[in-house]
Design a protein around this motif. Structure first.
Motif, PDB file in Angstrom:
ATOM      1  N   VAL A 246       9.309  17.859  10.536  1.00 44.29           N
ATOM      2  CA  VAL A 246       9.825  16.754  11.342  1.00 44.29           C
ATOM      3  C   VAL A 246       8.698  15.803  11.724  1.00 44.29           C
ATOM      4  N   ASP A 247       7.522  16.334  12.067  1.00 40.18           N
ATOM      5  CA  ASP A 247       6.372  15.473  12.350  1.00 40.18           C
ATOM      6  C   ASP A 247       6.054  14.583  11.155  1.00 40.18           C
ATOM      7  N   SER A 248       6.074  15.164   9.943  1.00 42.56           N
ATOM      8  CA  SER A 248       5.808  14.385   8.732  1.00 42.56           C
ATOM      9  C   SER A 248       6.842  13.279   8.553  1.00 42.56           C
ATOM     10  N   GLU A 249       8.109  13.597   8.823  1.00 43.77           N
ATOM     11  CA  GLU A 249       9.169  12.601   8.699  1.00 43.77           C
ATOM     12  C   GLU A 249       8.951  11.447   9.668  1.00 43.77           C
TER      13      GLU A 249
ATOM     14  N   VAL B  14      -3.811   9.870   1.116  1.00 47.92           N
ATOM     15  CA  VAL B  14      -2.941  11.043   1.218  1.00 47.92           C
ATOM     16  C   VAL B  14      -3.105  11.676   2.598  1.00 47.92           C
ATOM     17  N   ILE B  15      -1.981  11.943   3.250  1.00 51.52           N
ATOM     18  CA  ILE B  15      -1.972  12.659   4.520  1.00 51.52           C
ATOM     19  C   ILE B  15      -1.658  14.125   4.238  1.00 51.52           C
ATOM     20  N   VAL B  16      -2.453  15.034   4.779  1.00 44.31           N
ATOM     21  CA  VAL B  16      -2.168  16.461   4.681  1.00 44.31           C
ATOM     22  C   VAL B  16      -1.832  16.966   6.080  1.00 44.31           C
ATOM     23  N   ASN B  17      -0.568  17.352   6.279  1.00 41.43           N
ATOM     24  CA  ASN B  17      -0.109  17.893   7.560  1.00 41.43           C
ATOM     25  C   ASN B  17      -0.269  19.409   7.502  1.00 41.43           C
ATOM     26  N   THR B  18      -1.214  19.932   8.247  1.00 37.13           N
ATOM     27  CA  THR B  18      -1.655  21.314   8.094  1.00 37.13           C
ATOM     28  C   THR B  18      -0.913  22.274   9.019  1.00 37.13           C
ATOM     29  N   CYS B  19      -1.005  23.558   8.669  1.00 33.42           N
ATOM     30  CA  CYS B  19      -0.575  24.649   9.537  1.00 33.42           C
ATOM     31  C   CYS B  19      -1.825  25.430   9.945  1.00 33.42           C
ATOM     32  N   GLY B  20      -1.900  25.822  11.214  1.00 32.08           N
ATOM     33  CA  GLY B  20      -3.094  26.523  11.671  1.00 32.08           C
ATOM     34  C   GLY B  20      -2.808  27.793  12.419  1.00 32.08           C
ATOM     35  N   PHE B  21      -1.605  28.353  12.216  1.00 35.86           N
ATOM     36  CA  PHE B  21      -1.204  29.497  13.031  1.00 35.86           C
ATOM     37  C   PHE B  21      -1.900  30.778  12.578  1.00 35.86           C
TER      38      PHE B  21
ATOM     39  N   ARG C  98      -4.294  28.854   7.585  1.00 34.54           N
ATOM     40  CA  ARG C  98      -5.468  27.985   7.662  1.00 34.54           C
ATOM     41  C   ARG C  98      -6.137  27.893   6.286  1.00 34.54           C
ATOM     42  N   ALA C  99      -6.211  29.028   5.600  1.00 34.08           N
ATOM     43  CA  ALA C  99      -6.798  29.021   4.256  1.00 34.08           C
ATOM     44  C   ALA C  99      -5.978  28.155   3.311  1.00 34.08           C
ATOM     45  N   GLU C 100      -4.640  28.265   3.408  1.00 29.15           N
ATOM     46  CA  GLU C 100      -3.769  27.429   2.569  1.00 29.15           C
ATOM     47  C   GLU C 100      -3.966  25.952   2.892  1.00 29.15           C
ATOM     48  N   SER C 101      -4.142  25.627   4.172  1.00 28.16           N
ATOM     49  CA  SER C 101      -4.355  24.242   4.570  1.00 28.16           C
ATOM     50  C   SER C 101      -5.659  23.699   3.999  1.00 28.16           C
TER      51      SER C 101
ATOM     52  N   PRO D 231       0.842  -1.202   0.000  1.00 24.46           N
ATOM     53  CA  PRO D 231       0.000   0.000   0.000  1.00 24.46           C
ATOM     54  C   PRO D 231       0.873   1.246   0.000  1.00 24.46           C
ATOM     55  N   LYS D 232       0.403   2.299  -0.673  1.00 26.81           N
ATOM     56  CA  LYS D 232       1.200   3.513  -0.817  1.00 26.81           C
ATOM     57  C   LYS D 232       0.522   4.705  -0.146  1.00 26.81           C
ATOM     58  N   VAL D 233       1.350   5.508   0.507  1.00 22.39           N
ATOM     59  CA  VAL D 233       0.880   6.698   1.213  1.00 22.39           C
ATOM     60  C   VAL D 233       1.564   7.926   0.624  1.00 22.39           C
ATOM     61  N   GLY D 234       0.782   8.962   0.329  1.00 23.46           N
ATOM     62  CA  GLY D 234       1.337  10.251  -0.074  1.00 23.46           C
ATOM     63  C   GLY D 234       1.216  11.232   1.072  1.00 23.46           C
ATOM     64  N   ILE D 235       2.024  12.263   1.047  1.00 26.31           N
ATOM     65  CA  ILE D 235       1.936  13.258   2.119  1.00 26.31           C
ATOM     66  C   ILE D 235       2.178  14.653   1.563  1.00 26.31           C
ATOM     67  N   VAL D 236       1.396  15.613   2.068  1.00 26.60           N
ATOM     68  CA  VAL D 236       1.578  17.032   1.795  1.00 26.60           C
ATOM     69  C   VAL D 236       1.893  17.680   3.131  1.00 26.60           C
ATOM     70  N   SER D 237       3.093  18.260   3.263  1.00 29.69           N
ATOM     71  CA  SER D 237       3.529  18.830   4.537  1.00 29.69           C
ATOM     72  C   SER D 237       3.587  20.342   4.424  1.00 29.69           C
ATOM     73  N   LEU D 238       2.765  21.043   5.194  1.00 29.93           N
ATOM     74  CA  LEU D 238       2.706  22.494   5.180  1.00 29.93           C
ATOM     75  C   LEU D 238       3.310  23.066   6.454  1.00 29.93           C
ATOM     76  N   GLY D 239       3.589  24.366   6.425  1.00 30.70           N
ATOM     77  CA  GLY D 239       4.002  25.051   7.638  1.00 30.70           C
ATOM     78  C   GLY D 239       5.491  25.001   7.900  1.00 30.70           C
TER      79      GLY D 239
END
Length: 448
Positions: A20-23, A46-53, A58-61, A6-14
């Motif tokens: 490091v959390d994504s890693e 797909v995992i999306v690691n968001t930024c909420g500051f 938040r809009a970008e996330s 199984p394959k996982v994709g990731i989008v890491s923001l912020g």
């Protein structure tokens, strides 16, 4: 016939801390037999690691989540904005799961629900240093989570909790594994690097047969024994930072400090709930540079904070000229959902914010250009980041990746990323340098 993994994709923001959390998430999933997909269409989830500051983050996330849903359809959300599940589901009700920041186990369990692992974990699938999203020659080293400060414009303590430091031996073990794998530069990060170990009461742990305190001075000293570049980010100017400067002068760690000053006006700093004695800080900067003349200081500032007067802003420009900071970033103030500063009086007009931002950045550029020009004629050690058909691009000890200046070495196409070289600087403009190769030092080591 073997069934594909199984394959996982990731989008890491912020920020780098989120990276490091994504890693860590990918390292855990890879150990369980998952493959990592570089594209939406190649991923089973797909995992999306968001930024909420900031509101803009938040809009970008939300936009990134929407793109992942449109391109793939099966999306798991984590990260700082994940703490506001209702806001995410109000826009994207089809997401499979939502978790908050550094909730690694919850993310892994959500992936298990979406696409179960094929077999038991096989640790040989993962290199000893784990998986990284940075180039192989540098890596982020996160030493703590959370923050105990109460800045009025910030909600990091609400998003990531109070300070939670890692034992020194755990950090040093990770750093040693990275060095053994060929990493040439460690970028030490946290929310408040100077506060490292306060929550542990600076407890000792054993590394290489000796006790090391959970304290920034002890940690920096031990990291300096690894023989690679060590760069400190997000350092608040607490008194014990003075103890770090001699380590820089001795060459144990890089002569570089990333200090988020944010402002210089006592009135604004008080409203921000930050230390307000910037005159004393100027004296310490002068003292640091007397001890370590090569010290480079990077900082970030906020202009247009509620109640900031023209006099406050002018005092910031005067302070900046006195401080002569090498690398400076600047943000226009914007409200952060849940931050106390939202309720302050006298919010600044957007046109005024923009005008002050432009004036500030021009003043910072002129200082950076002057300090860069002083390097012309000198031979500097450079780490190579990229090589193409035109030549090589690298950084000096005064430059952190992605945020600071670069050194262009035209015509040198046989160098390798991660290689350390000596370069004679021939030209400078703003934050960047141009030079000629003088000597190759250590070749790049490839990660196992």
């Amino acid at each position: 016939m073997n069934t594909p993994c199984p394959k996982v994709g990731i989008v890491s923001l912020g920020c780098a801390k989120a990276l490091v959390d994504s890693e860590r998430i990918l390292t855990r999933l890879r150990a369980e037999g998952y493959d990592i997909s570089a594209s939406y269409d190649g991923a089973d989830v797909v995992i999306v690691n968001t930024c909420g500051f900031l509101d803009s983050a938040r809009a970008e996330s939300l936009e990134a989540i929407g793109e992942a849903i449109a391109e793939n359809g099966r999306v798991i959300v984590t990260g700082c904005m994940g703490g506001d599940e209702a806001a995410i589901r109000a826009v994207h009700p089809s997401v499979l799961a939502v978790t908050g920041p550094h909730q690694y186990q919850a993310v892994v369990e959500a992936v298990h629900q979406a696409i179960p692992p094929q077999h038991d974990p096989k640790l040989s699938l993962v290199p000893p240093e784990g998986l990284h999203l940075t180039p192989s020659h540098y890596a982020y080293l996160k030493i703590s989570e959370g923050c105990n400060n109460s800045c009025s414009f910030c909600i990091i303590p609400d998003l990531r909790g109070p300070l939670a430091s890692r034992p020194a031996a755990d950090i040093l073990g990770e750093a040693e594994r990275l060095a053994e794998a060929g990493v040439k530069e460690l970028l030490v990060i946290s929310q408040d690097t100077s506060a490292y170990g306060l929550d542990l009461r600076h407890a000792e742990s054993n590394w290489r047969g000796r006790p090391v305190r959970a304290h920034l001075t002890d940690l920096a000293t031990a990291l300096g024994d690894l023989g690679i570049w060590v760069r400190l980010h997000y350092v608040y100017p607490y008194p014990h930072v003075d103890e770090i400067i001699p380590l820089m002068a001795e060459g144990k760690i890089l002569p570089y400090l990333d200090i988020p000053f944010q402002h210089a006006s006592p009135n604004v700093l008080k409203t921000m709930r930050r230390p307000a004695n910037q005159e004393k800080v100027l004296g310490r900067i002068r003292s640091w540079r007397e001890t370590c003349p090569d010290l480079a200081i990077r900082s970030t500032f906020i202009v247009g904070f509620p109640g900031e007067t023209e006099e406050d802003f002018e005092s910031l420009l005067i302070w900046l000229e006195e401080a002569q900071l090498d690398r400076v970033g600047c943000f226009k103030y914007e409200n952060v959902k849940g931050a106390p500063a939202n309720a302050l009086a006298d919010h600044i007009d957007e046109d005024v914010k923009e005008e002050r931002h432009l004036r500030f950045m021009e003043a910072a550029r002129q200082i950076a250009d002057s300090r860069a020009s002083a390097k012309v004629g000198k031979v500097l050690e450079v780490i190579i980041d990229e090589v193409d058909e035109e030549g090589a691009i690298g950084r000096t000890k005064a430059d952190s990746p992605e945020v600071d200046g670069e050194v262009y070495i035209n015509g040198e196409t046989d160098l390798s990323p991660g290689e350390l070289v000596d370069v004679e600087i021939e030209a400078a403009e703003d934050y960047d340098l141009w030079g000629t190769l003088v000597a190759r030092k250590t070749p790049a080591r490839r990660r196992r």
